[in-house]
Every structure is written in C-alpha cells, then in structure tokens.
Scaffold this active site. Sequence first.
Site, PDB file in Angstrom:
ATOM      1  N   GLU A 109      -6.098  -1.588 -12.202  1.00 41.47           N
ATOM      2  CA  GLU A 109      -5.423  -1.969 -13.430  1.00 41.47           C
ATOM      3  C   GLU A 109      -5.225  -3.486 -13.361  1.00 41.47           C
ATOM      4  OE1 GLU A 109      -1.620  -0.129 -14.191  1.00 41.47           O
ATOM      5  OE2 GLU A 109      -1.394  -1.283 -16.036  1.00 41.47           O
ATOM      6  N   ARG A 159      -3.256   6.038   1.617  1.00 41.83           N
ATOM      7  CA  ARG A 159      -2.960   4.659   1.201  1.00 41.83           C
ATOM      8  C   ARG A 159      -2.804   3.801   2.435  1.00 41.83           C
ATOM      9  NH1 ARG A 159      -1.217   3.474  -4.084  1.00 41.83           N
ATOM     10  NH2 ARG A 159      -0.179   1.500  -3.686  1.00 41.83           N
ATOM     11  N   LYS A 195       2.525  -3.804  -6.560  1.00 43.48           N
ATOM     12  CA  LYS A 195       2.218  -4.947  -7.427  1.00 43.48           C
ATOM     13  C   LYS A 195       3.457  -5.428  -8.182  1.00 43.48           C
ATOM     14  CE  LYS A 195      -1.688  -3.132  -9.069  1.00 43.48           C
ATOM     15  NZ  LYS A 195      -2.870  -2.943  -9.920  1.00 43.48           N
TER      16      LYS A 195
HETATM   17  P1  ATP Z   1       0.676  -0.363  -7.853  1.00 43.33           P
HETATM   18  O1  ATP Z   1       1.013   1.076  -7.636  1.00 43.33           O
HETATM   19  O2  ATP Z   1       1.348  -1.304  -6.926  1.00 43.33           O
HETATM   20  O3  ATP Z   1       0.730  -0.788  -9.282  1.00 43.33           O
HETATM   21  P2  ATP Z   1      -1.945   0.582  -7.762  1.00 43.33           P
HETATM   22  O4  ATP Z   1      -2.268   1.198  -6.490  1.00 43.33           O
HETATM   23  O5  ATP Z   1      -1.574   1.514  -8.835  1.00 43.33           O
HETATM   24  O6  ATP Z   1      -0.844  -0.495  -7.493  1.00 43.33           O
HETATM   25  P3  ATP Z   1      -4.406   0.055  -9.071  1.00 43.33           P
HETATM   26  O7  ATP Z   1      -4.876  -1.168  -9.706  1.00 43.33           O
HETATM   27  O8  ATP Z   1      -4.137   1.219  -9.931  1.00 43.33           O
HETATM   28  O9  ATP Z   1      -3.105  -0.355  -8.264  1.00 43.33           O
HETATM   29  O10 ATP Z   1      -5.352   0.464  -7.874  1.00 43.33           O
HETATM   30  C1  ATP Z   1      -6.748   0.513  -7.987  1.00 43.33           C
HETATM   31  C2  ATP Z   1      -7.290   1.463  -6.980  1.00 43.33           C
HETATM   32  O11 ATP Z   1      -6.942   1.039  -5.667  1.00 43.33           O
HETATM   33  C3  ATP Z   1      -6.753   2.863  -7.150  1.00 43.33           C
HETATM   34  O12 ATP Z   1      -7.845   3.768  -7.094  1.00 43.33           O
HETATM   35  C4  ATP Z   1      -5.848   3.076  -5.973  1.00 43.33           C
HETATM   36  O13 ATP Z   1      -5.965   4.403  -5.509  1.00 43.33           O
HETATM   37  C5  ATP Z   1      -6.394   2.103  -4.929  1.00 43.33           C
HETATM   38  N1  ATP Z   1      -5.325   1.592  -4.081  1.00 43.33           N
HETATM   39  C6  ATP Z   1      -4.263   0.861  -4.462  1.00 43.33           C
HETATM   40  N2  ATP Z   1      -3.461   0.593  -3.427  1.00 43.33           N
HETATM   41  C7  ATP Z   1      -4.028   1.140  -2.326  1.00 43.33           C
HETATM   42  C8  ATP Z   1      -3.680   1.201  -0.947  1.00 43.33           C
HETATM   43  N3  ATP Z   1      -2.570   0.632  -0.484  1.00 43.33           N
HETATM   44  N4  ATP Z   1      -4.513   1.864  -0.106  1.00 43.33           N
HETATM   45  C9  ATP Z   1      -5.627   2.428  -0.572  1.00 43.33           C
HETATM   46  N5  ATP Z   1      -6.012   2.413  -1.862  1.00 43.33           N
HETATM   47  C10 ATP Z   1      -5.223   1.784  -2.741  1.00 43.33           C
HETATM   48 MG    MG Z   2      -1.721   2.440 -10.312  1.00 43.67          MG
END
Ligand code: ATP
Ligand code: MG
Length: 585
Positions: free
Chosen positions: A55, A279, A289
């Site tokens: 996102e 994760r 984020k």
């Molecule tokens: P936040 O929850 O902080 O807003 P997010 O994980 O939702 O961050 P996205 O932009 O939705 O952020 O993430 C893009 C992709 O990266 C998603 O498929 C998510 O599963 C993966 N991802 C995000 N953070 C991690 C992490 N810490 N470890 C592994 N994969 C991750």
């Molecule tokens: Mg997300």
Amino acid sequence: MTDANSAKNGSNASVNGPEIPEIRPPSNFLREQMAEDVRTKKYGDAVIQTRFPPEPNGYLHIGHAKAICINFGLADDFGGKTNLRFDDTNPEKEEQEYVDSIQKDIRWLGFEWERLCFASDYFGQLYEWAIQLIKAGKAYVDDLTADEIRQHRGTLTEPGKNSPYRDRSVEENLDLFVRMKKGEFPDGSRVLRAKIDMTSPNLNMRDPVMYRILHATHHRTGDDWCIYPMYDYAHGQSDSIEHVTHSMCSLEFADHQPLYRWFIEQLGIFPSQQIEFDRLNFTYTLLSKRRLLQLVQEKHVSGWDDPRMPTLSGLRRRGFTAEGIRAVVTSLGASRTNVVQDIELLEHFQRDDLNHRARRAMAVLHPLKVVIDNYPADKVEFVGVANNPEDQAAGTRQVPFSREIYIEQDDFREVPPPKYYRLSPGKEVRLRNAYFVTAQSVVKDTAGNVVEVHCTYDPASRGGNSPDGRKVKSTIHWVSAPHAIGAEVRLYDKLFAKPDPGDVAEGESFLDNLNPTSLQILHDAKLEPSLSEAKAGDRFQFERVGYFCVDPDSTDGKLVFNRTLPLKDSWAKIEKATSGGGAAR
Ligand code: ATP
Ligand code: MG
C-alpha cells in the site's frame, strides 16, 4: 512495463566489489507448495505468477524485504513472473512520493517486476462486480453509521446482528449504490456490504463493508470516484485479475482468506491461492508504518531515510548493502510462526558482506596529535597499502606518512591500566603499515589533558617489522596530520533503547523508548587524503573502527560519513554462547 532482467532474483554482480557466493536458500514450505502445484499442474501450463502488493502509504522497511524476496525469489525459482501492484484503495493516506520510493527500493534490492499494476486500475471492474453481487442478492447498501455497524458486528464470543437494511430489494440496492457512485450522498452516510453471515465465527465474514463513500482526491484517479473499495474487497479480485497463482502475504491476513475466496467463488473468477508466512521483525525495531510515519512527522528522525530507520532507504543511507539484506532474509526462510529475530543477526550478515566489498581506509575519529621527534620535519614517505585484503582486485594505494600524525585518543594512555598494550610512555607500538614508535613525553593543556604525544621511531622498522625480530603487542592506525582531511562523522546507535520498543508502562508510548543517544556527531574526524575522492553512497571499512558510508549531505568542501556498524560482531558472540543458534551458514 519493464522486462525481467538479470537483476531478477538478486544477481550478485556488483559494481562495488567482488562476486560473493550467494547463500543457497533454505527449504521452506512456500517453495514446497509451489513445487507441488507445478508437479500436479494445478494451474495447467500457466506460469507461476506472484505479486508484491504494497500500500503506498509509507516507505518500504526490512519486513517488506522479506515479502519481496519471497514473492520475486520464488517466482523466479520456478520460471515465473512477479507483478508490482500498488494496493491504492485509501486515497487519504496514499501519495505519489511513496509510489516512487517503493519502486526505487525494490530495484535497489535487486528485483525487477514483470508488470507495474495498481488496484486503482481495476476500480471500474470492481464496481461492475459489485453490481453483479447486488443483482445476485449478495450485497446490500447499509445506512447504519460506522459506530452502529461496529455494535452490530458482535465479538469473538457473541454472534453479530443483522442490519435492519439487510433485506432491501435488489432494485433499491442498485438504485442507492449507483447514486452513491454519482456523489449524491455525503461521506460516511452509506456503505455497500457483502451479504454473508452475521453469525460466522470469523468476524471478517460478518457482512464486511465493500465500498465506502469518500469525496477524496486519489493520487491516480483524481476525482473520478467518490466511492472507494475496501482493501478486503479489492485485494483478492486484484490477484484474480492478474491471474496470480500464489498470493503470498504475511500471517495476519490468514483470517481474511475465507473472505477473498468467497468473493472469487461468487464471481466465478480466476482462483488465486493465498498462502501466509511469518512476519519478519527484529529486536529494537518497529515496523508499523503508522508509527514510522509518526517518527517522521514529529521529527524524531530526519525523514523516512534517516539512517536509524528500519526502512530500506534508511538502511541504504546508513551503508547497508542489498546483498546483505537479501542474505539475512533468505537465511531465515519462511515459516508459520512469527519470531522476533535478534537485530545482531541482521548486522552480522551486513558485516559479512561489507567485509568482502568495503575498501579499507585509515580514519581517526577522536584525534590526538603525535609528533615523531626523530623523523625529519620536511620528509614525506608513501606507504603502499592494500585496498581490501579480501579482494586482490581492489588494488593498492599510497598513503602519506610524515613527522606529525593523528592517532585515536583511545590508543594512548598516560597511565596504562593492566593489559593495555597500546601506546603509553616508554611503550612501543606499530603504526599500521609504517613504523614502530615509542612514546617519550606528553604535552598537556591547562586543564591537564594530554593534547600531544612525543615519540621516537625506529627507521629500520619501515613497513611494520623490525629486522631484529622485536615484537610489539599492538598495531594502531594513524593519519598524517598535514595531509589529513577533516570530516563530519555521524555515529548511530539503536533508535530504541528497549529490545521491544512497544513494551511501555501505563500512560507511556513507544516514543518513551527512544534511545536519547542514538546519534552522536563528531565534527573533527581526520581522514587519509585518498578519501577526498569519496562519493555519496561509497562504503569503507575504517580500519579498527567500523564500516562507514558517505552521506548525501556531503558537499564539495565537507565530507559527511555515517557509521554503518562498528567492527565488533556481537552476533558472533551470541552464536558462540548459544552454540550454533540461528546464524549458521
Ligand atoms: P502496516 O501494517 O505497517 O501498514 P503492511 O504490512 O500492511 O504495513 P503493506 O504495504 O500492506 O504494509 O505490505 C505489503 C506486503 O508486505 C504485504 O503482502 C505484507 O504481507 C508484506 N509485509 C509487510 N510487513 C511485513 C513483515 N514485517 N514481514 C513480512 N512481510 C511483510
Ligand atoms: Mg497492510
């Protein structure tokens, strides 16, 4: 659209240094699942298709690096393709700046996408499908407020309650939804919901909201839309539109999977298979984020790319290498359990990589003047030094030596404690690559601090060895004073003082766990003159001190270096103590 190229799957070719053998990825259940699906031809002859779906509401961080390596790396292993898809369904929080930075960071990490996609490209299709679901009696317009919807939703232990608007006729739903789209209603006055089951044990299945009214300008579609699909309505179908075969994401989406499947089944479209993995997180690190944005907005850091941030742009600016990041992520594989990894593991892989590629240089961070009394005042010698003992191809350079040099303040003690083998009155040490020197006397300022050390040198010890076989216990680095260039050096430490930055007492926030000494600035470091050629992003090992990287704040007249990491590898110690845990390679 960009063609997949040699950078895909992180080719090791590097402009910065020698080839380093890539670590063979450990087996993981995602790869096994893919291998099985290929073997059983689950998708016929279709090629494996994955996607990385960020996102655009922030910069990528080290956790995303894992998702990127998994999605791009596994597809590549099976001859498949990976799209970069921005899940841009939330116009109020999303910006072009993030779209740009995300692309830059993925490329820096060493991957190239097959197609660049945006969920917003599918807004038209998603709307058509919403109409289709309404016509099939599978979606309805609800006039409850957000609060009322929450109250009706129930809890994990109590079933939800149907909305009084749930049984509207198809005609009325169609009419209202079309008018929602036309902009006839204010924000928040109505939503479109899927008609599933308010008593489902999975809260995501209790008539989730599909569309909300939001008169907001979108960074790509402008003011075309005033209704926006929810992430949960857009995500699965976006996968389906792109014929994603393996939709891999982190574990928190596991409970959403039945919903994504429900939409796909109702619509009869391409059945993408979601698979969740753990994760990634590290001690002393926050990866939300929302919180990272707060650190930036409230200026606790200098920006998303502050070298203390766990963002890819921050780590890059700090001097971390893409190869080292890929290596640590690959070594961890994938599992179904979230584990917080030691930050020392991340650092260990960086040191390992930097040791191979970083050019050596001599730099004195806390200078102390040394005068070699028996060395001719106007003489300058050049000593030949290997640029990188780990890499013959890096060549050698000539470093000037003269009567006045700088050494580290720490490398001299007027009164040496026990086992202190560096310079002290009457003691002899080796100046790296140069001569043996013996301290004879000191000059002090009015406050009694040693400001100058006077030494004598042994002319026969040139190159660092004495012909009589005399041994010295210590070798210290130095910089010729008249040739030295001054620089600013920024020493970074952990951004948070606690292993779990979210561990706070009642009434406190994660901000209370910020490490007050995470940045220390030295204004008067002395560097060997060859460093005057260094450019932003260049990485060095300052001998005996650590790894450093030229910061983009550097100007023609003034170099600024970031300390990437000190030399000491605390992970190696941890590993030894736990005999072979985690980082075995
Ligand atoms: P936040 O929850 O902080 O807003 P997010 O994980 O939702 O961050 P996205 O932009 O939705 O952020 O993430 C893009 C992709 O990266 C998603 O498929 C998510 O599963 C993966 N991802 C995000 N953070 C991690 C992490 N810490 N470890 C592994 N994969 C991750
Ligand atoms: Mg997300």
